[in-house]
Motif scaffolding. Sequence first.
Motif, PDB file in Angstrom:
ATOM      1  N   THR A 199      23.630   4.209  75.274  1.00 52.88           N
ATOM      2  CA  THR A 199      25.053   3.937  75.651  1.00 52.88           C
ATOM      3  C   THR A 199      25.321   5.227  76.857  1.00 52.88           C
ATOM      4  N   MET A 200      24.415   6.179  77.140  1.00 57.89           N
ATOM      5  CA  MET A 200      24.641   6.922  78.039  1.00 57.89           C
ATOM      6  C   MET A 200      24.427   6.305  79.508  1.00 57.89           C
ATOM      7  N   PRO A 201      25.091   6.402  80.434  1.00 59.46           N
ATOM      8  CA  PRO A 201      24.911   5.900  81.828  1.00 59.46           C
ATOM      9  C   PRO A 201      24.047   6.824  82.390  1.00 59.46           C
ATOM     10  N   VAL A 202      22.935   6.098  83.318  1.00 64.95           N
ATOM     11  CA  VAL A 202      21.883   6.903  83.661  1.00 64.95           C
ATOM     12  C   VAL A 202      21.872   6.552  85.381  1.00 64.95           C
ATOM     13  N   GLY A 203      21.600   7.523  86.012  1.00 64.55           N
ATOM     14  CA  GLY A 203      21.395   7.298  87.526  1.00 64.55           C
ATOM     15  C   GLY A 203      21.241   8.797  88.254  1.00 64.55           C
ATOM     16  N   GLN A 204      21.978   8.999  89.156  1.00 68.72           N
ATOM     17  CA  GLN A 204      21.486  10.457  89.870  1.00 68.72           C
ATOM     18  C   GLN A 204      21.984  11.606  88.894  1.00 68.72           C
ATOM     19  N   ARG A 215      21.419  18.230  84.320  1.00 67.97           N
ATOM     20  CA  ARG A 215      21.582  17.534  82.968  1.00 67.97           C
ATOM     21  C   ARG A 215      20.083  17.096  82.615  1.00 67.97           C
ATOM     22  N   VAL A 216      19.380  17.793  81.460  1.00 72.07           N
ATOM     23  CA  VAL A 216      17.898  17.972  81.552  1.00 72.07           C
ATOM     24  C   VAL A 216      17.917  16.608  80.359  1.00 72.07           C
ATOM     25  N   GLU A 217      17.190  15.746  80.531  1.00 74.04           N
ATOM     26  CA  GLU A 217      16.963  14.763  79.435  1.00 74.04           C
ATOM     27  C   GLU A 217      15.716  15.089  78.419  1.00 74.04           C
ATOM     28  N   CYS A 218      14.604  15.538  79.144  1.00 74.89           N
ATOM     29  CA  CYS A 218      13.472  15.847  78.125  1.00 74.89           C
ATOM     30  C   CYS A 218      12.499  16.368  78.932  1.00 74.89           C
ATOM     31  N   ARG A 219      11.490  16.774  78.525  1.00 71.92           N
ATOM     32  CA  ARG A 219      10.299  17.606  79.474  1.00 71.92           C
ATOM     33  C   ARG A 219       9.264  16.913  79.256  1.00 71.92           C
ATOM     34  N   SER A 220       8.364  17.175  80.408  1.00 68.70           N
ATOM     35  CA  SER A 220       6.814  16.597  80.596  1.00 68.70           C
ATOM     36  C   SER A 220       6.146  17.486  80.952  1.00 68.70           C
ATOM     37  N   TRP A 221       4.749  17.687  80.548  1.00 66.13           N
ATOM     38  CA  TRP A 221       3.635  18.452  81.150  1.00 66.13           C
ATOM     39  C   TRP A 221       3.102  17.851  82.337  1.00 66.13           C
ATOM     40  N   GLY A 222       3.074  18.903  83.261  1.00 66.16           N
ATOM     41  CA  GLY A 222       2.610  18.276  84.628  1.00 66.16           C
ATOM     42  C   GLY A 222       1.747  19.295  85.472  1.00 66.16           C
ATOM     43  N   SER A 223       1.806  19.244  86.686  1.00 67.71           N
ATOM     44  CA  SER A 223       1.053  20.316  87.548  1.00 67.71           C
ATOM     45  C   SER A 223       1.816  21.774  87.338  1.00 67.71           C
ATOM     46  N   THR A 224       0.811  22.668  87.132  1.00 68.68           N
ATOM     47  CA  THR A 224       1.471  24.041  87.131  1.00 68.68           C
ATOM     48  C   THR A 224       1.936  24.624  88.437  1.00 68.68           C
ATOM     49  N   ALA A 270       3.775  24.645  83.274  1.00 73.60           N
ATOM     50  CA  ALA A 270       3.318  23.234  83.831  1.00 73.60           C
ATOM     51  C   ALA A 270       4.380  22.270  83.229  1.00 73.60           C
ATOM     52  N   VAL A 271       5.327  22.967  82.730  1.00 71.38           N
ATOM     53  CA  VAL A 271       6.602  21.965  82.275  1.00 71.38           C
ATOM     54  C   VAL A 271       7.369  21.506  83.300  1.00 71.38           C
ATOM     55  N   TRP A 272       7.613  20.331  83.157  1.00 72.16           N
ATOM     56  CA  TRP A 272       8.652  19.633  84.017  1.00 72.16           C
ATOM     57  C   TRP A 272       9.733  19.233  83.143  1.00 72.16           C
ATOM     58  N   ASP A 273      11.096  19.282  84.090  1.00 71.21           N
ATOM     59  CA  ASP A 273      12.371  18.496  83.269  1.00 71.21           C
ATOM     60  C   ASP A 273      12.699  17.229  83.986  1.00 71.21           C
ATOM     61  N   ARG A 274      12.956  16.235  83.093  1.00 69.31           N
ATOM     62  CA  ARG A 274      13.300  14.956  83.450  1.00 69.31           C
ATOM     63  C   ARG A 274      15.110  15.021  83.599  1.00 69.31           C
ATOM     64  N   ILE A 275      15.554  14.833  84.844  1.00 68.56           N
ATOM     65  CA  ILE A 275      17.008  14.819  84.917  1.00 68.56           C
ATOM     66  C   ILE A 275      17.589  13.581  85.366  1.00 68.56           C
ATOM     67  N   GLY A 276      16.817  12.592  85.055  1.00 70.88           N
ATOM     68  CA  GLY A 276      17.192  10.993  85.493  1.00 70.88           C
ATOM     69  C   GLY A 276      15.967  10.064  85.489  1.00 70.88           C
ATOM     70  N   PRO A 277      16.204   9.078  85.456  1.00 65.63           N
ATOM     71  CA  PRO A 277      15.065   8.091  85.797  1.00 65.63           C
ATOM     72  C   PRO A 277      14.361   8.225  87.160  1.00 65.63           C
ATOM     73  N   GLY A 278      13.019   8.638  86.956  1.00 64.21           N
ATOM     74  CA  GLY A 278      12.190   9.188  87.985  1.00 64.21           C
ATOM     75  C   GLY A 278      12.669  10.273  88.673  1.00 64.21           C
ATOM     76  N   ARG A 279      13.209  11.003  88.377  1.00 70.51           N
ATOM     77  CA  ARG A 279      13.591  12.443  88.848  1.00 70.51           C
ATOM     78  C   ARG A 279      13.366  13.719  87.752  1.00 70.51           C
ATOM     79  N   TYR A 280      12.426  14.483  88.335  1.00 71.16           N
ATOM     80  CA  TYR A 280      11.916  15.522  87.682  1.00 71.16           C
ATOM     81  C   TYR A 280      11.779  16.821  88.659  1.00 71.16           C
TER      82      TYR A 280
END
Length: 385
Positions: free
Chosen positions: A37-42, A177-186, A191-201
């Motif tokens: 139910t949470m709006p997503v966007g920028q 507004r951090v949604e979740c975290r991903s493992w990526g380039s160091t 190496a942790v990246w934070d997702r702050i919206g769809p396709g936005r890290y």
Amino acid sequence: MKFFGIVGLGLLLGTFALASPTSAAPPRDQTMPLDQTMPVGQTMPLDRAIAKAGAEAIVRAPGGLNVRSGAATDRSILGTVDDGSRVRVVCQVWGQQVKGTQRTAALWDRLDWGHGHVADGFLQWPSGRPALPWCGDPPVDATSSAVDVTSGSLNVRSGPSTKHSTVGSLGDAAGLRVECRSWGSTVDGNAVWDRIGPGRYVADKYVHWAPTTPRYPWCGQAPATVPAATKDGFFARVAGAAQASARTWKVPASVTIAQAILESGWGRSTLTRVDHSYFGMKCFGGPGPIAVGCSTYVTQECSNGKCRTTRASFRAYRAMGESFDDHGRQLATLSRYQTAMKYADDPERFAREIHKAGYATSPTYANNLIDLMRRFDLTKYDRRS
């Protein structure tokens, strides 16, 4: 609203709303939304007023809603709130998925008293669910996250890597507004990246958490689990994954199950519940090809007959099956376990050989595994593999 303190737990009477847990993992290539139910966007900056004062919601739970000490239905009950009463929520926790009267969600909400938690699925938000901050470990409630760069701005990428395209930028001290975290380039050792919206890290290296870093989920991770109520329930939960590993990697299912019992505490450890790891496999430079990331936990290390408490980085998984697959892969492919693999048809010898090869630091590890295999007749799962 009713509230009963911890001292009065034995006096609690009445009926409580029943939560129906579900544990289906999301598809491997799909990220599970935190709240449908949470709006997503920028990117949304953290609402400082919400972080300080909390947000009000209405309980929709016929018979009342349990307030628990943690984000799962097996956690102790601290009190109850009546159906239709208003509660103030200060932050959110990723926990057991619960089917409520309003929605099915893996989010739990911490209230502004006693650090108590209620399942978000039973809360009605009058103006839509707000952008709640992640909770810290009690006694810390709301945490905040903001850009922390000494100069210039922070690039927002389309994926968790500096190789992904830049889709925006944020200035120093900008709220996130951090949604979740991903493992990526160091980036400078992180190496942790934070997702702050769809396709936005954004690179977590440049995110400042205050007053502490919360334990927020890895993107795409299944909800936290609740331990099986009985030992037979535990065997029913893990047997299929252990046998699948045996078929793929030739590791005896009996040994795998015994290791899962010891290393997960029958599925009760936080590492198992939250990060779906049943074997306490550590990260040495990275999570490897199967795990989704590395999470830090307090652990015990033993050497020369002495054990000490320390902190270590462990592999985190999307769901249970990946933990078993990674475990089998490690034993089957690492050179130090080559001797053990020669005894895949002799589970007790196999257990002694992986211990000799340095699988665990406990001096009684192999004996403990063998005792479990004999006590619960775990070799029957080898015959069914």
